[in-house]
Scaffold this motif. Structure first.
Motif, PDB file in Angstrom:
ATOM      1  N   ALA A  51     -14.079  14.358  -9.307  1.00 20.93           N
ATOM      2  CA  ALA A  51     -13.019  14.189  -8.312  1.00 20.93           C
ATOM      3  C   ALA A  51     -13.448  13.231  -7.205  1.00 20.93           C
ATOM      4  N   SER A  52     -14.720  13.283  -6.822  1.00 24.60           N
ATOM      5  CA  SER A  52     -15.205  12.421  -5.740  1.00 24.60           C
ATOM      6  C   SER A  52     -15.180  10.958  -6.129  1.00 24.60           C
ATOM      7  N   ILE A  53     -15.699  10.635  -7.321  1.00 22.55           N
ATOM      8  CA  ILE A  53     -15.803   9.215  -7.666  1.00 22.55           C
ATOM      9  C   ILE A  53     -14.427   8.620  -7.941  1.00 22.55           C
ATOM     10  N   THR A  54     -13.477   9.412  -8.450  1.00 18.59           N
ATOM     11  CA  THR A  54     -12.133   8.861  -8.616  1.00 18.59           C
ATOM     12  C   THR A  54     -11.473   8.634  -7.255  1.00 18.59           C
ATOM     13  N   CYS A  55     -11.724   9.525  -6.311  1.00 19.54           N
ATOM     14  CA  CYS A  55     -11.241   9.254  -4.944  1.00 19.54           C
ATOM     15  C   CYS A  55     -11.904   7.994  -4.384  1.00 19.54           C
ATOM     16  N   GLY A  56     -13.195   7.814  -4.668  1.00 20.46           N
ATOM     17  CA  GLY A  56     -13.889   6.619  -4.217  1.00 20.46           C
ATOM     18  C   GLY A  56     -13.295   5.355  -4.809  1.00 20.46           C
ATOM     19  N   LYS A  57     -12.942   5.387  -6.095  1.00 21.34           N
ATOM     20  CA  LYS A  57     -12.318   4.223  -6.739  1.00 21.34           C
ATOM     21  C   LYS A  57     -10.957   3.918  -6.109  1.00 21.34           C
ATOM     22  N   MET A  58     -10.214   4.966  -5.789  1.00 22.63           N
ATOM     23  CA  MET A  58      -8.915   4.759  -5.150  1.00 22.63           C
ATOM     24  C   MET A  58      -9.087   4.127  -3.769  1.00 22.63           C
ATOM     25  N   LEU A  59     -10.049   4.602  -3.005  1.00 20.23           N
ATOM     26  CA  LEU A  59     -10.283   4.030  -1.681  1.00 20.23           C
ATOM     27  C   LEU A  59     -10.739   2.578  -1.779  1.00 20.23           C
ATOM     28  N   ALA A  60     -11.536   2.266  -2.813  1.00 22.69           N
ATOM     29  CA  ALA A  60     -12.000   0.887  -2.995  1.00 22.69           C
ATOM     30  C   ALA A  60     -10.845  -0.065  -3.304  1.00 22.69           C
ATOM     31  N   ALA A  61      -9.730   0.484  -3.799  1.00 19.33           N
ATOM     32  CA  ALA A  61      -8.551  -0.333  -4.096  1.00 19.33           C
ATOM     33  C   ALA A  61      -7.621  -0.462  -2.898  1.00 19.33           C
ATOM     34  N   SER A  62      -8.020   0.075  -1.760  1.00 22.82           N
ATOM     35  CA  SER A  62      -7.180   0.051  -0.559  1.00 22.82           C
ATOM     36  C   SER A  62      -7.801  -0.866   0.480  1.00 22.82           C
ATOM     37  N   GLU A  63      -7.092  -1.906   0.857  1.00 26.84           N
ATOM     38  CA  GLU A  63      -7.628  -2.818   1.873  1.00 26.84           C
ATOM     39  C   GLU A  63      -7.852  -2.105   3.206  1.00 26.84           C
ATOM     40  N   PRO A  64      -6.909  -1.297   3.697  1.00 28.19           N
ATOM     41  CA  PRO A  64      -7.144  -0.638   4.992  1.00 28.19           C
ATOM     42  C   PRO A  64      -8.261   0.394   4.956  1.00 28.19           C
ATOM     43  N   HIS A  65      -8.464   1.045   3.802  1.00 15.59           N
ATOM     44  CA  HIS A  65      -9.433   2.139   3.743  1.00 15.59           C
ATOM     45  C   HIS A  65     -10.649   1.812   2.890  1.00 15.59           C
ATOM     46  N   ARG A  66     -10.817   0.540   2.536  1.00 21.93           N
ATOM     47  CA  ARG A  66     -11.946   0.138   1.693  1.00 21.93           C
ATOM     48  C   ARG A  66     -13.283   0.585   2.280  1.00 21.93           C
ATOM     49  N   HIS A  67     -13.415   0.537   3.602  1.00 18.20           N
ATOM     50  CA  HIS A  67     -14.695   0.871   4.228  1.00 18.20           C
ATOM     51  C   HIS A  67     -15.045   2.344   4.067  1.00 18.20           C
ATOM     52  N   ARG A  68     -14.093   3.171   3.618  1.00 14.46           N
ATOM     53  CA  ARG A  68     -14.358   4.597   3.395  1.00 14.46           C
ATOM     54  C   ARG A  68     -14.799   4.882   1.962  1.00 14.46           C
TER      55      ARG A  68
END
Length: 746
Positions: free
Chosen positions: A355-372
């Motif tokens: 669950a964590s790494i899929t959330c991480g992949k989703m955040l990496a696809a977000s320009e505003p939240h990439r830094h998270r």
């Protein structure tokens, strides 16, 4: 953070009153958790805080959990809801009652994480529940401690008890307490643990009643409901800011000769997040499974950490924005009578990883939240439990939890935290070595951060811990249980081209010359320096240690983020100087060449080395080299898919959206998995670093797969897999799913 509500969503209370009362409720629950650590005699509570508490509504919804071990508290709700369904009339609830349970098919993570819950009454009405959980060192069973390696089902593991009323009318029920304690090899310690948890729920009860009197029942109960609603609204608002799409991850649990593959597909649409674990392997007979309450608790733990960084930790509110699908009879949703004695450090930990790494992949696809976006933190800790007798005949027993100090996952803008812990608990610590030497007959030779243990990347994963010790004060430690997974392959995944971390390792040099070396004033620092016979272990072992044996354990670091060849050479030099990276592997993985005397970066040699490594990538992938000469950072339009990949229009001559690398190279249609479009190569897992399954336990059951941009040969992503497993289609934006379906129809 102050209250803000979305259009059409209003709090019951005035915002100022809500802020005051919700913080009071948080600290009430926190005081309960700290009560456990102050009263328990167990190092599990006093040193490492493997515990938690929860404050619930009258119907068992979790208003707050503390930020200790998440899954110990997220499962409390299931305990209360079971009581409300089956126990309301017989035996019923009264003010001052406390119920105890260690049945994983009711609520707890595994049998050693024993819970207590207590109803809270005010002016004759049931208004709330308090709960507390703590990992007990021994609650009985054929093998001392947590793991029952020879169990064929749950009936061969620790005895189950409850839910049962253990405290009534202001005192313990002696018949129930004695039955519970008499199963344990350490009844005095188990009794202290029980009293600490009962004291914790009594503290929560007392403080909540005081708050009800101060603010009025209507206000406090409205605040509890508002916390849940507010958490839901805040999480839904955050999800609405993130891209819609589908992300997947696959991981593995090694258990003897068997491998259990675990899968999650995470879909995000609008304000909703869905996790699907149905492709996960069938359950094992015993030991490594988890039941459904723990599965849900593991998902909640991941979402709280990865997405709720400024949102109240109210599991009931978070749960409303989630759907969790699973298949009963799988290793992450076991059916009785499957055993679960090690679930907290196998299947539950794996659920949290997925669950964590899929959330991480989703955040990496977000320009505003990439830094998270974070790579995987410690994939699982290396654990051991010791039992035996001191020289005076006194029995000792318990876990050494040094391995909890795993490395943190790297982020898109900075390195992971060295020995930062794990995401299951934000407040976990490890004991001082002197504390363990006082409790157990051992003497440490060292405990330190392991060189080359953090996952390589543009940003390095945090280093994990390792230690060596010997028997001290007795001739033998007769029972030593070693247990983990991630011995053959690293379980701390990298992200966006970052490598995973090290693997867990157990080894003993038998009949060594350590005593002679100590007598000469030497303190050995490497197993290779010792004379003797080396014995290495897999994921599970029951063994012993004698006075001339030397034991070494390595616990995982964190995953890296981004292509290692893009790391600032000065940062690599800094890490070499801090003994976090070896000079050899700085050159092999990061392509950074240092002067052997000064450790200064040789810029020209580094440039040549990195060019050579890119040529090696091309050769391994079977391509001639960069296909279009692009090797820089372009201005790429389109939706972010990951750190280096974007989906956008094909341009004047194209017919549909395409995937482009950051360098500008077009990989192909956005309707196809990007990994199919990338250049790819496969390697032994030992390519990652010198601490990755160095003894090649069980041969080569896993491989490392690397995926490159054919244009600039940047490392786009890596995955660990069995050689016959398909390439994982791990990231698709919603628009790309539509494109794929359109291509399939045509």
């Amino acid at each position: 953070m102050t209250v803000g509500t979305r259009a059409g969503r209003r709090l019951r209370l005035d915002p100022a009153v809500f802020e005051i009362v919700r913080h009071r409720l948080w600290y009430i629950n926190d005081e309960g958790a700290l009560t456990i650590s102050r009263l328990s005699g167990s190092p599990v509570a006093t040193e490492v805080f493997d515990m938690n508490t929860g404050l619930m509504t009258a119907n068992g919804d979790l208003v707050y959990i503390d930020n200790f071990i998440c899954a110990q508290a997220t499962t409390l709700s299931a305990h209360v809801k079971h009581l409300l369904e089956f126990y309301a009339d017989n035996p019923g609830f009264a003010d001052g009652d406390v119920f105890l349970c260690n049945d994983p098919y009711v609520s707890v993570c595994h049998q050693n994480c024993v819970q207590v819950v207590a109803p809270i009454f005010y002016e004759g009405d049931l208004v709330a529940w308090a709960g507390a959980s703590l990992h007990a060192i021994d609650v009985g069973g054929p093998t001392a401690g947590q793991v029952q390696p020879d169990a064929a089902d749950i009936y061969g593991e620790q005895p189950l008890i409850g839910p049962i009323k253990v405290y009534e009318g202001g005192r313990f029920r002696r018949d129930v307490e004695n039955t519970y304690l008499n199963n344990s090899r350490l009844p005095e310690l188990l009794g202290l643990d029980l009293r600490a948890k009962v004291a914790a729920v009594q503290v929560i009860r007392t403080r909540l009643v005081e708050t009800l009197r101060e603010f009025g029942a209507e206000t406090v109960l409205a605040a509890m409901e508002d916390v849940i609603d507010y958490t839901e609204w805040r999480l839904r608002a955050r999800l609405a800011e993130l891209p819609d799409g589908t992300w997947r991850h696959r991981a593995y649990i090694e258990f003897g000769d068997d491998i259990y593959d675990c899968h999650v597909t995470m879909r995000k649409e609008g304000e909703h997040l869905a996790f699907d674990f149905t492709e996960t392997a069938d359950q094992a007979p015993a030991v490594i499974n988890c039941a459904r309450p723990a599965l849900h608790g593991g998902v909640l733990a991941a979402v709280l950490v990865y997405l709720c960084w400024d949102i109240p930790w109210s599991p009931a509110g978070v749960r409303r924005a989630l759907t969790i699908e699973s298949r009963e009879g799988s290793v992450v949703d076991a059916a009785r009578p499957a055993g679960v004695s090690k679930s907290t450090t196998t299947s539950i930990w794996e659920v949290r990883n997925l669950a964590s790494i899929t959330c991480g992949k989703m955040l990496a696809a977000s320009e505003p939240h990439r830094h998270r976006a974070m790579a995987g933190w410690q994939g699982v800790k290396a654990l051991e439990e010791l039992f035996g007798y001191e020289a005076d005949g006194e029995r000792f027993g318990g876990p050494l939890l040094d391995g909890m100090a795993g490395g943190g996952g790297a982020l898109a803008t900075r390195d992971g935290i060295d020995t930062g812990g794990h995401t299951s608990s934000l407040r976990a610590t490890i004991a001082n070595v002197e504390s363990y030497e006082l409790r157990y007959p051992i003497l440490y030779l060292y405990r330190r951060q392991t060189r080359d243990s953090g996952g390589p990347g543009k940003y390095r994963g945090g280093a994990g811990p390792s230690m060596m010790y010997i028997v001290h004060g007795v001739e033998e430690i007769p029972t030593k249980i070693l247990h983990t997974f991630g011995v053959e392959q690293p379980e701390s995944p990298g992200l966006c081209g970052g490598y995973p971390s090290t693997t867990n390792q157990f080894a003993i040099v038998r009949g060594s010359d350590v005593r002679a070396r100590l007598a000469r004033g030497e303190v050995p620092q490497e197993l290779d320096d010792l004379d003797g016979t080396l014995e290495v272990f897999g994921a599970f072992a029951a063994t012993s240690m004698r006075s001339d044996d030397v034991y070494r354990v390595v616990s995982m670091g964190g995953g890296g983020y981004g292509d290692p060849l893009e790391r600032d050479p000065a940062l690599v030099a800094r890490d070499v100087g801090a003994f976090l990276v070896s000079r050899e592997w700085a050159e092999r993985v990061w392509g950074v060449v240092l002067d052997p005397g000064t450790l200064q970066v040789d810029a020209a040699a580094t440039a040549r080395r990195r060019a050579a490594l890119r040529r090696e990538r091309a050769k391994a992938a079977g391509i001639s080299g960069p296909s279009d000469g692009t090797d820089g950072i372009g201005d790429v339009a389109g939706d972010r898919l990951s750190e280096l990949l974007f989906c956008g229009p094909a341009g004047p001559s194209g017919t549909g959206p395409v995937v482009r690398c950051r360098c500008g190279h077009v990989l192909g249609s956005a309707g196809r998995p990007y990994k199919e479009l990338a250049a790819q190569a496969r390697f032994p897992v030992q390519r990652i670093g010198p601490e990755v399954n160095p003894h090649k336990i069980n041969g080569a059951r896993f491989e490392l797969r690397e995926f490159y941009c054919p244009g600039c040969l940047a490392l786009l992503e890596v995955e660990i897999a069995r050689p016959g497993d398909p390439v994982l289609d791990d990231a698709r934006l919603a628009r790309d799913e539509d494109t794929r379906q359109g291509e399939n129809r045509s």
